[in-house]
Write a protein that holds these residues in place. Structure first.
Motif, PDB file in Angstrom:
ATOM      1  N   GLU A   1       1.426  -1.011   0.360  1.00 50.61           N
ATOM      2  CA  GLU A   1      -0.163  -0.066   0.204  1.00 50.61           C
ATOM      3  C   GLU A   1       0.886   1.256   0.213  1.00 50.61           C
TER       4      GLU A   1
ATOM      5  N   GLU B   1      -2.238   4.628   7.986  1.00 55.43           N
ATOM      6  CA  GLU B   1      -3.612   4.169   6.997  1.00 55.43           C
ATOM      7  C   GLU B   1      -3.123   3.375   6.814  1.00 55.43           C
TER       8      GLU B   1
ATOM      9  N   GLU C   1      -2.891   0.271   9.409  1.00 54.80           N
ATOM     10  CA  GLU C   1      -3.737   0.200  10.025  1.00 54.80           C
ATOM     11  C   GLU C   1      -4.934  -1.161   8.875  1.00 54.80           C
ATOM     12  N   ARG C   2      -4.727  -0.983   7.677  1.00 50.45           N
ATOM     13  CA  ARG C   2      -5.340  -1.332   7.047  1.00 50.45           C
ATOM     14  C   ARG C   2      -4.509  -3.020   7.041  1.00 50.45           C
TER      15      ARG C   2
ATOM     16  N   ARG D   1      -5.287  -5.160  10.069  1.00 46.36           N
ATOM     17  CA  ARG D   1      -7.175  -4.856   9.791  1.00 46.36           C
ATOM     18  C   ARG D   1      -7.152  -6.637   8.951  1.00 46.36           C
TER      19      ARG D   1
END
Length: 107
Positions: free
Chosen positions: A77, A92, A95-96, A99
């Motif tokens: 990412e 961000e 965090e993705r 998850r």
């Protein structure tokens, strides 16, 4: 071997290299030319790439690494030199990745 690091924003690194090291979800690893094929999930980590006398260090926000023995491709990412990365975008992306990791661990 060619090493490429690709993000949704474009190619971050594309160069012939002698060695690449990184951290997977299971531990640290390194790849030399002509390695047996591998696909692995990366942790949020520093990727170190040696090309002759030059050494490059890039941060990646997790992702996947594919090696066919001639080329190493990292799909992530977010990636780049620490001073070039947007901390907000990197967090961000991290965090993705977390998850997704938790989703697969709970399955």
């Amino acid at each position: 071997m060619k090493v490429k690091i690709v993000t949704p924003y474009g190619t971050v690194f594309d160069r012939e290299s002698d060695f690449v090291s990184f951290r997977t979800v299971e531990g640290a690893m390194g790849i030399l030319p002509r390695r047996a094929p591998i696909i692995t999930q990366l942790s949020v980590c520093d990727v170190k790439i040696r090309s002759g006398e030059d050494e490059f260090r890039l941060k990646v926000a997790g992702g996947f690494l594919v090696c066919d023995g001639k080329e190493v491709t990292i799909i992530t990412e977010e990636a780049g030199r620490e001073e070039d990365i947007s901390p907000d975008r990197f967090m961000e992306a991290r965090e993705r990745v977390e998850r997704v990791r938790k989703f697969f661990q709970s399955s």
